[in-house]
Design an enzyme around this catalytic site. Structure first.
Site, PDB file in Angstrom:
ATOM      1  N   ASP A  81       0.850  -1.189   0.000  1.00  0.00           N
ATOM      2  CA  ASP A  81       0.000   0.000   0.000  1.00  0.00           C
ATOM      3  C   ASP A  81       0.892   1.248   0.000  1.00  0.00           C
ATOM      4  OD1 ASP A  81      -2.182   1.604   0.169  1.00  0.00           O
ATOM      5  OD2 ASP A  81      -2.902   0.867   2.100  1.00  0.00           O
ATOM      6  N   ASP A  82       0.791   2.049  -1.025  1.00  0.00           N
ATOM      7  CA  ASP A  82       1.539   3.327  -1.115  1.00  0.00           C
ATOM      8  C   ASP A  82       3.061   3.158  -1.170  1.00  0.00           C
ATOM      9  OD1 ASP A  82      -0.965   4.426  -0.825  1.00  0.00           O
ATOM     10  OD2 ASP A  82      -0.560   5.489   1.048  1.00  0.00           O
ATOM     11  N   CYS A  88      -6.013   4.290  -3.932  1.00  0.00           N
ATOM     12  CA  CYS A  88      -6.144   2.849  -3.756  1.00  0.00           C
ATOM     13  C   CYS A  88      -7.440   2.210  -4.202  1.00  0.00           C
ATOM     14  CB  CYS A  88      -5.818   2.465  -2.321  1.00  0.00           C
ATOM     15  SG  CYS A  88      -6.719   3.397  -1.118  1.00  0.00           S
ATOM     16  N   HIS A 102     -10.726  -2.793   1.232  1.00  0.00           N
ATOM     17  CA  HIS A 102     -11.050  -1.433   0.766  1.00  0.00           C
ATOM     18  C   HIS A 102     -11.902  -1.393  -0.491  1.00  0.00           C
ATOM     19  CE1 HIS A 102      -9.549   3.003   1.177  1.00  0.00           C
ATOM     20  NE2 HIS A 102     -10.842   2.829   1.382  1.00  0.00           N
ATOM     21  N   ASP A 115      -0.191  -0.538  -4.872  1.00  0.00           N
ATOM     22  CA  ASP A 115      -1.444  -0.016  -5.449  1.00  0.00           C
ATOM     23  C   ASP A 115      -1.292   1.349  -6.097  1.00  0.00           C
ATOM     24  OD1 ASP A 115      -1.150   1.338  -3.051  1.00  0.00           O
ATOM     25  OD2 ASP A 115      -3.237   1.142  -2.442  1.00  0.00           O
TER      26      ASP A 115
END
Ligand SMILES: *[C@@H]1O[C@H](CO)[C@@H](O)[C@H](O)[C@H]1NC(C)=O
Ligand SMILES: *[C@@H]1O[C@H](CO)[C@@H](O)[C@H](O)[C@H]1NC(C)=O
Ligand SMILES: *[C@@H]1O[C@H](CO)[C@@H](O)[C@H](O)[C@H]1NC(C)=O
Length: 573
Positions: A32-33, A72, A133, A339
C-alpha cells in the site's frame, strides 16, 4: 518413520502427481503506497529489501508497470477486474476518491468478475489476507454484497476498509490533515446558521416553523460531521475473519506479523489439499499510521517509514520460505506490486516526512497521471517460465494481472464485457518483445489526464499530458493530498518521450515536428475510441453510497465495540 507410513506417503505423493491439475499456484503481494524508489532492486541503496529483490533476481523486474489510478480503491478495483475502474463505477471527480466508512454502501459491484472468481471456476482454493477497501455491505448488515467472500475468496482475514493515520492514537487525523481548519469551519458554519436564522426571522423573511428547521439543521449538520470525523477510529478500525468482527480497534503493531502468520497457515493447509491455491496478501504497510513490531522499530535508516518497508519485506520473505519448504516454489507464480506511488506529502505531526519515495519520477499518490503516482515497483517470479534476472521495460499494467493468471489457470475470461488488461506472460518469458498495450489511459477520477502510446515499431513510449498538477511537485506543497482538483487543463497538451525523459521534464517540440503532430493526432483519436467504449454504470461514489449508514456499522460487542482477536492476544508488541 515406519515402512507403512513410508508406503502411504509415497502413495499420496504419487496420487498428487497423477491427479493434481498441474495448474500453478498464485501468490499476489500488494503493498500500500509503496514508492518505486523505496525498493532495493529498483535502485534504493539505503533501505534493504532482500526478499522483494529475491523475487526479481529469480524472476523478472518490471520497470514500467502502471496502475490505473493514483489512489487505492480504484487501483485495487482494476487489479481485481482487469478493467479501468470507471467501468465499475469506482471513480469520482469529487473530493473523496476512496471509500471512507466501513458502514457505507459503496464497493465493488457484484457483477464484476475478479481473478479469484476465475480461480474458483478452476477448482482453486483462495484467500485474501489484509486490506480489502472495496466495500462490505449494501443495504443490510448481513448482505455482505461487496465482501471478499462474495467476490471469489474462500477465506478472509483483514480490514474491510484500510489503515488510517487516525488509528494510531497520536492525535493525527486524515480529515484535519486535509482541512487544517476543520473545527473552526464547523464552529463558523454553526454560528453563521444561528445568526442568519435569527436575522431572517426578525426581518420576517421566514416563519417560525422554518426558523426552527433552519436552527435544527445548522446545529445538527456540523455536530454530525464533527462526531463522524472524531470517531473515525471507532467506526472504521475493524478487522474481520470471514464475516465476523474479530478485532476492534485494530492493534497495529502486530498486524503485519498476523497477516504473515495467516498466510503461512493458509499455505500449510494446502499441503493436505490436492487443489491449486491462490493467496492474495494485501499488506497495510506502508500506509500511515505506520507501526511495526518492536523487532523492526528503529531498525532502518529512514525512520518509521523505513522500518515499515523492512517489516513488509520480512513478511514477503516468510511466505517465500514457506513456499520453498513445502515444495511449492517451482509451481507457483509470485507477483509483487503496489497499489499506487509513494505519498510524498505525508508527514508526522512534527512535520517530518513519513511518505514513500518515487525515485526519478514526478509526483506521487493522488497526483493524477504523473508517473510518480502510477509507476509502481513490480516483480514477478515463475520458475521454469520466466528467466531469472529478466528486466521488462515495456509498459504493462496492474490490469494485466487478471488476463495473465486467467491464461495460466486455463480459465476463460468473461466475454460479455470490455477487458482492458492484456496477458503479459509473453513479455515476461521473452516470447514477445513489444507491449500488447498500444495505448493506455491515465485517469484521475473520471477525467483522463494523460495517454500513453507505445508505437508498434522502435523502442519509444510517448505520453501526452492533457492535465497537469497545478503545482510543481516538491515545491508548492498541497495539504496532505493533492487531489485531481488541484490539476489544471493544459491549453496545449504536452508530449513527452518516456524512454529518454522518464521524469517528464522537457516536453517535445510538437509545433516544429510534423511526426510529433501525427503522434498527437493518433493519440487523441485513440482517446475518442476509448471513451466511446465506456458505458455509464451506477456510480458507487454517489454521496448517498459513501455516507455513513448506522445500520451497516460493525461492532463486536455493542455498545463497547471493543474486542481483541483471541488467537493473537498473547502476541508481544
Ligand atoms: C530509499 O528510500 C527512502 C525511504 O523512502 C528514501 O528516503 C531514500 O531517499 C531512498 N534512498 C535512495 C538512495 O534511493
Ligand atoms: C525447480 O526448478 C529449477 C529450474 O527450473 C530446478 O533447477 C530445480 O531443481 C527445481 N526444484 C525442484 C525442487 O524441483
Ligand atoms: C453490472 O450491473 C450494472 C447495473 O445494472 C450495469 O450497468 C453494468 O453494465 C453491469 N456490469 C457488468 C460487467 O455486467
Amino acid at each position: 518413520m515406519n515402512i507403512r507410513w513410508m508406503v502411504l506417503s509415497l502413495c499420496i505423493g504419487l496420487y498428487g502427481v497423477v491427479f493434481s491439475s498441474g495448474l500453478p499456484n498464485i501468490v499476489i503481494f500488494l503493498a500500500d503506497d509503496l514508492g518505486i524508489g523505496d525498493v532495493g532492486c529498483f535502485g534504493n541503496t539505503t533501505l534493504p529489501t532482500p526478499n522483494i529483490d529475491r523475487i526479481a533476481s529469480e524472476g523478472a523486474r518490471l520497470t514500467h508497470h502502471l496502475t490505473s489510478s493514483s489512489v487505492c480503491t480504484p487501483s485495487r478495483t482494476s487489479l481485481l477486474t482487469g478493467r479501468y475502474p470507471i467501468r465499475s463505477g469506482l471513480v469520482t471527480s469529487h473530493l473523496l476518491p476512496v471509500i471512507l466508512f466501513v458502514a457505507s454502501a459503496a464497493g465493488l459491484p457484484n457483477n464484476e468478475t475478479t481473478f479469484a472468481e476465475l480461480a474458483k471456476t478452476q477448482g482453486y482454493s483462495t484467500a485474501v489476507i489484509g486490506k480489502w477497501h472495496l466495500g462490505m455491505s449494501c443495504s443490510t448488515y448481513q448482505d455482505f454484497c461487496h465482501h471478499p467472500l462474495n467476490h471469489g475468496f474462500d477465506y478472509f482475514y483483514g480490514l474491510p476498509l484500510t489503515n488510517l493515520k487516525d488509528f494510531g492514537n497520536s492525535g493525527e487525523s486524515v480529515v484535519v490533515s486535509q482541512m487544517p481548519a476543520t473545527n473552526m469551519t464547523l464552529v463558523m458554519s454553526f454560528v453563521l446558521g444561528l445568526l442568519s436564522s435569527a436575522v431572517l426571522h426578525r426581518k420576517g423573511f421566514i416563519s417560525t416553523k422554518f426558523t426552527v428547521l433552519f436552527l435544527g439543521l445548522s446545529t445538527c449538520l456540523p455536530l454530525a460531521l464533527y462526531t463522524a470525523y472524531k470517531n473515525i477510529t471507532l467506526l472504521n478500525s475493524v478487522m474481520l475473519k470471514d464475516f465476523n468482527v474479530i478485532e476492534q480497534p485494530i492493534r497495529l503493531d502486530s498486524l503485519t506479523r498476523r497477516f504473515t502468520q495467516e498466510g503461512l497457515e493458509f499455505i500449510e493447509r494446502q499441503k493436505r489439499n490436492q487443489q491449486p491455491f491462490l493467496l492474495f496478501l494485501s499488506w497495510t504497510h506502508v500506509h500511515t499510521y505506520l507501526m511495526t513490531g518492536s523487532g523492526f522499530s528503529g531498525r532502518s535508516q529512514h525512520g518509521r517509514y523505513g522500518d515499515a518497508v523492512m517489516e513488509l519485506d520480512w513478511g514477503v520473505g516468510q511466505i517465500l520460505t514457506a513456499l520453498d519448504k513445502h515444495g511449492f516454489t517451482n509451481n507457483t507464480m509470485v507477483y509483487f506490486t503496489s497499489d499506487n506511488g509513494g505519498h510524498i506529502e505525508e508527514t508526522e505531526e512534527d512535520g517530518s516526512r513519513v511518505g514513500g519515495y518515487n525515485g526519478i519520477y514526478k509526483g506521487g499518490k493522488t497526483h493524477g497521471a504523473v508517473d510518480g503516482g502510477i509507476r509502481v515497483p513490480t516483480v514477478v517470479r515463475y520458475p521454469g517460465r520466466i528467466k531469472p534476472g529478466r528486466v521488462v521495460d515495456e509498459p504493462t499494467s496492474l490490469m494485466d494481472f487478471l488476463p495473465t493468471v486467467a491464461n495460466l489457470m486455463k480459465a476463460p475470461v468473461p466475454s460479455d464485457r470490455v477487458l482492458d488488461g492484456k496477458d503479459m506472460m509473453p513479455l515476461l518469458t521473452g516470447e514477445e518483445r513489444l507491449s500488447r498495450h498500444e495505448f493506455l489511459f491515465h485517469y484521475c477520477g473520471k477525467t483522463i489526464h494523460a495517454i500513453r502510446y507505445r508505437p508498434r515499431q522502435g523502442s519509444d513510449v510517448f505520453k501526452l499530458v492533457l492535465w497537469t498538477p497545478g503545482y510543481i511537485p516538491g515545491q508548492m506543497r498541497c495539504e496532505f493530498v493533492c487531489f485531481c482538483g488541484h490539476a489544471t487543463r493544459l491549453s496545449t497538451p504536452q508530449l513527452y518521450n518516456m524512454v529518454s525523459d522518464p521524469g517528464e521534464l522537457t516536453p517535445l517540440n510538437v509545433t516544429q515536428h510534423a511526426e510529433y503532430q501525427d503522434i498527437v493526432r493518433l493519440m487523441l483519436k485513440a482517446l475518442e475510441e476509448h471513451q466511446a467504449s465506456v458505458t455509464p454504470v451506477p456510480d458507487q461514489y454517489a454521496i448517498m453510497n459513501l455516507m455513513w449508514r448506522p445500520w451497516l456499522q460493525p461492532c463486536c460487542n455493542f455498545p463497547y465495540c471493543s474486542c481483541q482477536d483471541p488467537k493473537y492476544a498473547s502476541l508481544e508488541p
